[in-house]
Design an enzyme around this catalytic site. Sequence first.
Site, PDB file in Angstrom:
ATOM      1  N   LYS A   1       2.285  13.438  -9.048  1.00 54.53           N
ATOM      2  CA  LYS A   1       2.305  13.561  -7.930  1.00 54.53           C
ATOM      3  C   LYS A   1       3.542  14.637  -7.510  1.00 54.53           C
ATOM      4  O   LYS A   1       4.653  14.124  -8.287  1.00 54.53           O
ATOM      5  CB  LYS A   1       1.415  13.408  -7.107  1.00 54.53           C
ATOM      6  CG  LYS A   1       2.273  11.710  -7.081  1.00 54.53           C
ATOM      7  CD  LYS A   1       2.177  10.755  -5.947  1.00 54.53           C
ATOM      8  CE  LYS A   1       2.444  10.533  -4.494  1.00 54.53           C
ATOM      9  NZ  LYS A   1       2.397   9.722  -3.825  1.00 54.53           N
TER      10      LYS A   1
ATOM     11  N   CYS B   1      -0.183   2.838 -10.783  1.00 54.89           N
ATOM     12  CA  CYS B   1      -1.539   2.446  -9.708  1.00 54.89           C
ATOM     13  C   CYS B   1      -2.725   2.088  -9.908  1.00 54.89           C
ATOM     14  O   CYS B   1      -3.507   1.428 -10.611  1.00 54.89           O
ATOM     15  CB  CYS B   1      -0.845   2.376  -8.651  1.00 54.89           C
ATOM     16  SG  CYS B   1       0.800   2.563  -8.277  1.00 54.89           S
TER      17      CYS B   1
ATOM     18  N   PHE C   1       0.793  -1.275  -0.317  1.00 55.24           N
ATOM     19  CA  PHE C   1      -0.016  -0.029   0.128  1.00 55.24           C
ATOM     20  C   PHE C   1       1.124   1.550   0.093  1.00 55.24           C
ATOM     21  O   PHE C   1       0.551   2.544   0.124  1.00 55.24           O
ATOM     22  CB  PHE C   1      -1.243   0.427   1.589  1.00 55.24           C
ATOM     23  CG  PHE C   1      -1.746  -1.394   1.428  1.00 55.24           C
ATOM     24  CD1 PHE C   1      -2.826  -1.353   0.491  1.00 55.24           C
ATOM     25  CD2 PHE C   1      -1.764  -2.548   1.912  1.00 55.24           C
ATOM     26  CE1 PHE C   1      -3.829  -2.005   0.240  1.00 55.24           C
ATOM     27  CE2 PHE C   1      -3.009  -3.525   1.721  1.00 55.24           C
ATOM     28  CZ  PHE C   1      -3.852  -3.166   0.838  1.00 55.24           C
TER      29      PHE C   1
ATOM     30  N   PHE D   1      -7.970  12.258   0.617  1.00 56.14           N
ATOM     31  CA  PHE D   1      -8.008  11.947  -0.879  1.00 56.14           C
ATOM     32  C   PHE D   1      -9.369  12.553  -1.110  1.00 56.14           C
ATOM     33  O   PHE D   1      -9.907  11.715  -2.033  1.00 56.14           O
ATOM     34  CB  PHE D   1      -8.206   9.851  -0.968  1.00 56.14           C
ATOM     35  CG  PHE D   1      -6.671   9.233  -0.748  1.00 56.14           C
ATOM     36  CD1 PHE D   1      -5.521   9.766  -0.358  1.00 56.14           C
ATOM     37  CD2 PHE D   1      -6.285   9.442  -2.802  1.00 56.14           C
ATOM     38  CE1 PHE D   1      -4.858   9.039  -0.754  1.00 56.14           C
ATOM     39  CE2 PHE D   1      -5.443   8.786  -2.732  1.00 56.14           C
ATOM     40  CZ  PHE D   1      -4.116   8.529  -1.256  1.00 56.14           C
TER      41      PHE D   1
END
Length: 445
Positions: free
Chosen positions: A325, A265, A157, A254
């Site tokens: 990002k 991803c 993760f 988020f």
Amino acid sequence: MSLIKMNIAVIGTGYVGLSTGVCLAEIGHQVNGIDVDEAKINELLQGSSPIYEPELEPLLQKNMKKGNLFFTTSLEIGLKDAEIIILAVGTPQHEDGSVDLSYLFGAAKDLAPHLKNKSIVVIKSTVPVGTNHQVKKLIEDHLPHPIAFDMISNPEFLRQGSAISDTLHPDRIIIGSLESSAASKVEAMYQPLHASIIHTSIESAEMIKYASNAFLATKISFINQIANLCESVGADVEDVAMGMGMDKRIGATFLQAGIGYGGSCFPKDTKALLHMAKQNGHHFSQLNETIAINDTQPLLLVKKAVNRFTDLKGKKIALLGLSFKPETDDMREAPSIKIAQKLLELGTVVTAYDPIAIDRAKQVLGNSIHYANSVWEALKDADALFLLTEWGEFKRIDVTRVTGLMKQPIIFDGRNCFDTDKIEACEKIEYYPVGKKAILKEGFY
Ligand code: UGA
């Protein structure tokens, strides 16, 4: 409980494999990183990281020096004493959204002859439900003589840009297994992290990864839709997100509206889950929408510019930020690509600056756009600024300097990166954020 030092091999030295290997060495294990890419292994052996990832290189060098971490292209050497073998190879996507498992299957076949009795094979790569069983069968078929080994699904993760901190401080660790002693051994491997460990079936572990990424992607598409609506009704998406996020059932993260998610991803995993659903006779319409919203979100920023200028032909546009990002040089599925291509199609002249991703961007956008060495070089004589990645450097820009440099200080902020109070105070800047009221300076242009 003190650490039981284990011999671990990690196959694949990409973002996931390298960060995992370095962190396992950092918590005291003996780790061998294995990759078929000779150039990459040579670079690693020099103590240099082939990827830009904060905190990675110092930890890599520290653990190599300590003798905890070694890299090789040889499976024979790398797997010699391995009790746990972690598969962290790439699982790219096919045209139809399905997952290309060829690297994983290749690694499984190749490792089989080197597997020791009672070793554990852990799949960390993101793989569709059922893959662990397929890999087990493949290894069994390629064993020179029958031995006992176990499979564990242990999805990852970590986020790019914060991979080391995410690995060392995970929210949870998922261990999917058929057999409890193998699961306990993998749990013991992670013991120094003091993380919450969830034991599940292999199928559930595989699904948890896809469900998590698809849910986060859906959260982003949802807030982007709310943002688009906020613009029409005069609400402010940042206030809305804050108000929503304080509800613990929703959560604050988020919910950052912008130009959509990119990277290696979310785009891939949402499509793979959709494909998996289709193959199993399910119409996952909600996920379809998540993807469709994300496809159009970057272009809404260009649409705003078209509305503002009517004709963009010949206009000089400065792009700030290219990577998908901040804190990474990764350009995979970066929204900046779609935006740059659309702007070029409309006849603009594009100059871009990114603190880290220029070299990678050149591999994607080539010489179709110009590249600047600084924010100020990119902004010189520009008709408009498009803010595409919220690097810290951009957040700290002195907006008063922008007015003097640009032909027209018009900002399209795709990440709501600038402080609206400062923009408001700056008498000339015209500002178009996402999901918030534009700041217009009537009479200037
Ligand atoms: C994502 C997941 O967050 C990780 O948990 C997972 O391990 C990883 O995928 C993976 O499957 O390997 P990553 O793609 O590195 O991590 O980056 P994120 O921080 O999740 O950002 C993904 C995209 O969403 C970026 O383009 C980012 O700008 C965008 N985003 C994120 C938003 O637009 N709004 C937000 O509020 C958050």
